[in-house]
Design a protein around this motif. Structure first.
Motif, PDB file in Angstrom:
ATOM      1  N   GLY A 119      -0.113  -4.658  23.711  1.00 16.95           N
ATOM      2  CA  GLY A 119      -1.017  -5.720  24.138  1.00 16.95           C
ATOM      3  C   GLY A 119      -2.443  -5.447  23.693  1.00 16.95           C
ATOM      4  O   GLY A 119      -3.185  -6.359  23.333  1.00 16.95           O
ATOM      5  N   ARG A 120      -2.841  -4.171  23.731  1.00 16.45           N
ATOM      6  CA  ARG A 120      -4.187  -3.783  23.321  1.00 16.45           C
ATOM      7  C   ARG A 120      -4.144  -2.417  22.635  1.00 16.45           C
ATOM      8  O   ARG A 120      -3.262  -1.607  22.916  1.00 16.45           O
ATOM      9  CB  ARG A 120      -5.127  -3.705  24.531  1.00 16.45           C
ATOM     10  N   ILE A 121      -5.121  -2.188  21.764  1.00 16.94           N
ATOM     11  CA  ILE A 121      -5.274  -0.891  21.102  1.00 16.94           C
ATOM     12  C   ILE A 121      -6.658  -0.336  21.467  1.00 16.94           C
ATOM     13  O   ILE A 121      -7.666  -1.016  21.295  1.00 16.94           O
ATOM     14  CB  ILE A 121      -5.165  -1.012  19.567  1.00 16.94           C
ATOM     15  N   TYR A 122      -6.670   0.875  21.998  1.00 19.48           N
ATOM     16  CA  TYR A 122      -7.920   1.559  22.333  1.00 19.48           C
ATOM     17  C   TYR A 122      -8.061   2.791  21.437  1.00 19.48           C
ATOM     18  O   TYR A 122      -7.050   3.346  20.966  1.00 19.48           O
ATOM     19  CB  TYR A 122      -7.914   2.013  23.794  1.00 19.48           C
ATOM     20  N   LEU A 123      -9.297   3.229  21.234  1.00 19.52           N
ATOM     21  CA  LEU A 123      -9.480   4.446  20.439  1.00 19.52           C
ATOM     22  C   LEU A 123     -10.648   5.262  20.958  1.00 19.52           C
ATOM     23  O   LEU A 123     -11.581   4.719  21.571  1.00 19.52           O
ATOM     24  CB  LEU A 123      -9.703   4.118  18.962  1.00 19.52           C
ATOM     25  N   ALA A 124     -10.555   6.577  20.717  1.00 18.08           N
ATOM     26  CA  ALA A 124     -11.648   7.498  21.034  1.00 18.08           C
ATOM     27  C   ALA A 124     -11.759   8.505  19.903  1.00 18.08           C
ATOM     28  O   ALA A 124     -10.747   8.894  19.308  1.00 18.08           O
ATOM     29  CB  ALA A 124     -11.379   8.214  22.356  1.00 18.08           C
ATOM     30  N   ARG A 125     -12.992   8.909  19.603  1.00 11.69           N
ATOM     31  CA  ARG A 125     -13.215   9.899  18.556  1.00 11.69           C
ATOM     32  C   ARG A 125     -13.888  11.115  19.185  1.00 11.69           C
ATOM     33  O   ARG A 125     -14.926  11.001  19.835  1.00 11.69           O
ATOM     34  CB  ARG A 125     -14.073   9.308  17.433  1.00 11.69           C
ATOM     35  N   LEU A 126     -13.277  12.273  18.999  1.00 14.92           N
ATOM     36  CA  LEU A 126     -13.761  13.493  19.653  1.00 14.92           C
ATOM     37  C   LEU A 126     -14.018  14.571  18.602  1.00 14.92           C
ATOM     38  O   LEU A 126     -13.079  15.224  18.126  1.00 14.92           O
ATOM     39  CB  LEU A 126     -12.715  13.979  20.668  1.00 14.92           C
ATOM     40  N   PRO A 127     -15.300  14.778  18.209  1.00 11.69           N
ATOM     41  CA  PRO A 127     -15.616  15.865  17.262  1.00 11.69           C
ATOM     42  C   PRO A 127     -15.396  17.218  17.923  1.00 11.69           C
ATOM     43  O   PRO A 127     -15.767  17.422  19.076  1.00 11.69           O
ATOM     44  CB  PRO A 127     -17.102  15.644  16.952  1.00 11.69           C
ATOM     45  N   LEU A 128     -14.793  18.130  17.170  1.00 17.44           N
ATOM     46  CA  LEU A 128     -14.524  19.466  17.698  1.00 17.44           C
ATOM     47  C   LEU A 128     -14.737  20.494  16.588  1.00 17.44           C
ATOM     48  O   LEU A 128     -14.599  20.173  15.397  1.00 17.44           O
ATOM     49  CB  LEU A 128     -13.082  19.566  18.218  1.00 17.44           C
ATOM     50  N   ALA A 129     -15.051  21.705  16.984  1.00 18.47           N
ATOM     51  CA  ALA A 129     -15.170  22.771  15.996  1.00 18.47           C
ATOM     52  C   ALA A 129     -13.802  23.026  15.362  1.00 18.47           C
ATOM     53  O   ALA A 129     -12.758  22.768  15.966  1.00 18.47           O
ATOM     54  CB  ALA A 129     -15.671  24.044  16.676  1.00 18.47           C
ATOM     55  N   ALA A 130     -13.838  23.515  14.131  1.00 15.99           N
ATOM     56  CA  ALA A 130     -12.574  23.861  13.476  1.00 15.99           C
ATOM     57  C   ALA A 130     -11.851  24.933  14.294  1.00 15.99           C
ATOM     58  O   ALA A 130     -12.479  25.804  14.895  1.00 15.99           O
ATOM     59  CB  ALA A 130     -12.848  24.349  12.061  1.00 15.99           C
ATOM     60  N   GLY A 131     -10.518  24.845  14.345  1.00 18.04           N
ATOM     61  CA  GLY A 131      -9.742  25.823  15.102  1.00 18.04           C
ATOM     62  C   GLY A 131      -8.680  25.137  15.953  1.00 18.04           C
ATOM     63  O   GLY A 131      -8.424  23.939  15.821  1.00 18.04           O
ATOM     64  N   ARG A 132      -8.064  25.910  16.838  1.00 16.95           N
ATOM     65  CA  ARG A 132      -6.997  25.379  17.701  1.00 16.95           C
ATOM     66  C   ARG A 132      -7.593  24.873  19.017  1.00 16.95           C
ATOM     67  O   ARG A 132      -8.475  25.525  19.591  1.00 16.95           O
ATOM     68  CB  ARG A 132      -5.968  26.470  17.980  1.00 16.95           C
ATOM     69  N   HIS A 133      -7.075  23.726  19.456  1.00 18.90           N
ATOM     70  CA  HIS A 133      -7.588  23.110  20.681  1.00 18.90           C
ATOM     71  C   HIS A 133      -6.438  22.568  21.532  1.00 18.90           C
ATOM     72  O   HIS A 133      -5.442  22.077  21.004  1.00 18.90           O
ATOM     73  CB  HIS A 133      -8.538  21.944  20.356  1.00 18.90           C
ATOM     74  N   GLN A 134      -6.639  22.656  22.833  1.00 22.41           N
ATOM     75  CA  GLN A 134      -5.761  21.965  23.775  1.00 22.41           C
ATOM     76  C   GLN A 134      -6.438  20.652  24.145  1.00 22.41           C
ATOM     77  O   GLN A 134      -7.569  20.653  24.646  1.00 22.41           O
ATOM     78  CB  GLN A 134      -5.532  22.803  25.034  1.00 22.41           C
ATOM     79  N   ILE A 135      -5.752  19.560  23.874  1.00 19.32           N
ATOM     80  CA  ILE A 135      -6.303  18.230  24.147  1.00 19.32           C
ATOM     81  C   ILE A 135      -5.591  17.658  25.369  1.00 19.32           C
ATOM     82  O   ILE A 135      -4.353  17.552  25.391  1.00 19.32           O
ATOM     83  CB  ILE A 135      -6.104  17.279  22.945  1.00 19.32           C
ATOM     84  N   HIS A 136      -6.373  17.312  26.380  1.00 16.28           N
ATOM     85  CA  HIS A 136      -5.814  16.707  27.593  1.00 16.28           C
ATOM     86  C   HIS A 136      -6.223  15.238  27.634  1.00 16.28           C
ATOM     87  O   HIS A 136      -7.420  14.931  27.550  1.00 16.28           O
ATOM     88  CB  HIS A 136      -6.345  17.442  28.834  1.00 16.28           C
ATOM     89  N   VAL A 137      -5.239  14.356  27.757  1.00 17.77           N
ATOM     90  CA  VAL A 137      -5.508  12.914  27.762  1.00 17.77           C
ATOM     91  C   VAL A 137      -5.085  12.337  29.105  1.00 17.77           C
ATOM     92  O   VAL A 137      -3.936  12.512  29.530  1.00 17.77           O
ATOM     93  CB  VAL A 137      -4.742  12.200  26.618  1.00 17.77           C
ATOM     94  N   GLU A 138      -6.017  11.666  29.767  1.00 17.77           N
ATOM     95  CA  GLU A 138      -5.718  10.981  31.031  1.00 17.77           C
ATOM     96  C   GLU A 138      -5.733   9.481  30.782  1.00 17.77           C
ATOM     97  O   GLU A 138      -6.744   8.937  30.315  1.00 17.77           O
ATOM     98  CB  GLU A 138      -6.756  11.357  32.095  1.00 17.77           C
ATOM     99  N   LEU A 139      -4.629   8.805  31.102  1.00 21.29           N
ATOM    100  CA  LEU A 139      -4.555   7.347  30.958  1.00 21.29           C
ATOM    101  C   LEU A 139      -5.102   6.725  32.236  1.00 21.29           C
ATOM    102  O   LEU A 139      -4.675   7.084  33.341  1.00 21.29           O
ATOM    103  CB  LEU A 139      -3.114   6.906  30.721  1.00 21.29           C
ATOM    104  N   THR A 140      -6.026   5.814  32.096  1.00 23.51           N
ATOM    105  CA  THR A 140      -6.725   5.266  33.267  1.00 23.51           C
ATOM    106  C   THR A 140      -6.525   3.756  33.354  1.00 23.51           C
ATOM    107  O   THR A 140      -6.246   3.076  32.363  1.00 23.51           O
ATOM    108  CB  THR A 140      -8.223   5.572  33.181  1.00 23.51           C
TER     109      THR A 140
END
Length: 433
Positions: free
Chosen positions: A365-386
């Protein structure tokens, strides 16, 4: 007798054409909401597989279900089949047009609404990005650019251009990225929707990097309140681009209008309309350590679908009225041979009058987007749907490895049982501001 059998054959054809797409698609949607994508694919195969006129619709829905299941390669194989079928069917046969005029619009092969053709390329490109094949994603958006050059393909252009800019930028093609971001900005403004805040930053960053456009850069900075002065503040960083595909596109239904004639015949016209439903999840927070990004609306697919139908309604109504006149005339001619046969032809004409309610309903029904700059390397990304009174509806975690300058695209298509519930009353949809 030959004439009678001919008319009865037509009656049988009328009655066979009565079943509509939306008569069964709800079964598939409930399997999607229950995360049973194998079950959804089974229903799709059982109800739509092998139907020649619905080949494109079948391939589009199959591609989307496979994408939801994470099978991006097979999803793109289905998208390619849909493309081939669309190209083949674009030369519509005279016989199909005659059948649509005599029976109903479902007698025509489904070739996709213009905005659906745009989104076909969008989702094929996203599949290639998920597969780690950005060069193939670029080929897809080049095909998309050709399609968007056609006037009728403007619906859905804004997000498609925005994604094109992100892909060009990911490949280091900054001039092309600037062109695409600028086209996206223009399309969002033209369509009356809000420009997603991340696009403002993208315009400023890319204009500064390309150089030679001081006036345009100043205008974007002033409009979006972006003050950074570094030509490329993210040059040594990576970036996570999270795309939330929420809910399902609206379902099309048909509304019948019947009236008696002076000689006792019944005339019926059927028109399609969209059943409004709103995704329960209306955004997401993307978190990695102390870095946080909140999604913005990239495309209101449901609104685009409804606007497209409103645009097409005059032509649909003209065909329906012409068809009603033909069916009435056929009934009168049958009367001359046999009153009972005339009545049968009239009833068949009324019963077979169904609007074409086919649409690519597994789109979000809808498309949302977010852009998150991060330093190079390994990251744990936590996404909360609201969204809604529950606040956080669900959460997902991702483990991401970023190289310097790399952009990593993550997608989640979220459908809940609540997303399938139509609003209890018709509302006039407005583009979200």
């Amino acid at each position: 007798m030959t004439r009678r059998w001919s008319i009865l054959t037509v009656c049988g054809l009328y009655l066979a054409a009565c079943a509509t797409y939306t008569d069964w698609v709800g079964e598939m949607e409930h399997q999607i909401a229950a995360r049973d994508l194998t079950g959804a694919l089974h229903i799709l195969d059982e109800r739509a597989g092998g139907r020649t006129r619905d080949t494109v619709l079948y391939d589009l829905n199959r591609a989307m279900l496979l994408r939801m299941a994470g099978d991006y390669a097979e999803s793109n194989a289905a998208f390619e089949q849909a493309k081939d079928a669309i190209e083949r069917l674009d030369a519509v046969s005279v016989r199909e047009q005659a059948g649509a005029l005599a029976v109903n619009d479902m007698m025509r092969s489904y070739t996709g609404a213009p905005f659906e053709r745009v989104l076909l390329h969008v989702y094929a490109a996203l599949n290639y990005l998920e597969l780690g094949r950005p060069d193939d994603a670029r080929v897809e958006i080049l095909q998309l650019d050709v399609l968007l050059g056609q006037e009728q393909a403007r619906a859905g252009e804004a997000f498609a251009r925005y994604l094109s800019g992100m892909i060009f930028e990911a490949l280091g093609q900054y001039d092309d990225a600037m062109i695409a971001y600028r086209q996206a900005y223009t399309a969002y403004r033209r369509d009356g929707g809000a420009v997603p805040p991340p696009l403002g930053h993208d315009l400023v960053r890319t204009a500064a990097r390309v150089g030679g456009m001081a006036d345009e850069l100043s205008r974007y900075r002033a409009e979006f309140g972006v003050t950074e002065t570094s030509p490329d503040p993210r040059g040594d960083e990576g970036e996570v681009i999270f795309l939330l595909h929420s809910g399902l596109a609206p379902l099309m239904r048909d509304a019948l209008i019947s009236a008696p004639t002076r000689d006792g015949k019944l005339v019926t016209v059927s028109m399609p309309y969209y059943e409004t439903r709103v995704p329960r999840v209306t955004g997401a927070r993307v978190v990695s350590g102390t870095s946080v990004a909140v999604t913005a609306l990239g495309e209101d697919v449901a609104a685009v679908a409804e606007e497209t139908l409103e645009h097409d309604k005059p032509l649909i109504l003209a065909r329906a009225v012409a068809r009603a006149a033909l069916k009435l005339e056929a009934s009168k001619k049958a009367d001359q041979e046999d009153d009972a046969l005339g009545m049968m032809v009239n009833i068949a004409g009324v019963v077979s009058e169904r609007a074409d309610t086919r649409s690519w309903s597994t789109l979000p029904g809808r498309i949302y987007l977010a852009r998150l700059p991060l330093a190079a390397g390994r990251h744990q990304i936590h996404v909360e749907l609201t969204g809604g009174i529950a606040g956080v509806a669900a959460a997902r975690d991702y483990d991401v490895e970023l190289a310097p300058g790399q952009k990593r695209f993550l997608s989640l298509h979220w459908v809940s049982a609540g997303d399938l519930e139509p609003l209890p009353y018709r509302i006039e949809r407005r583009r979200l501001q």
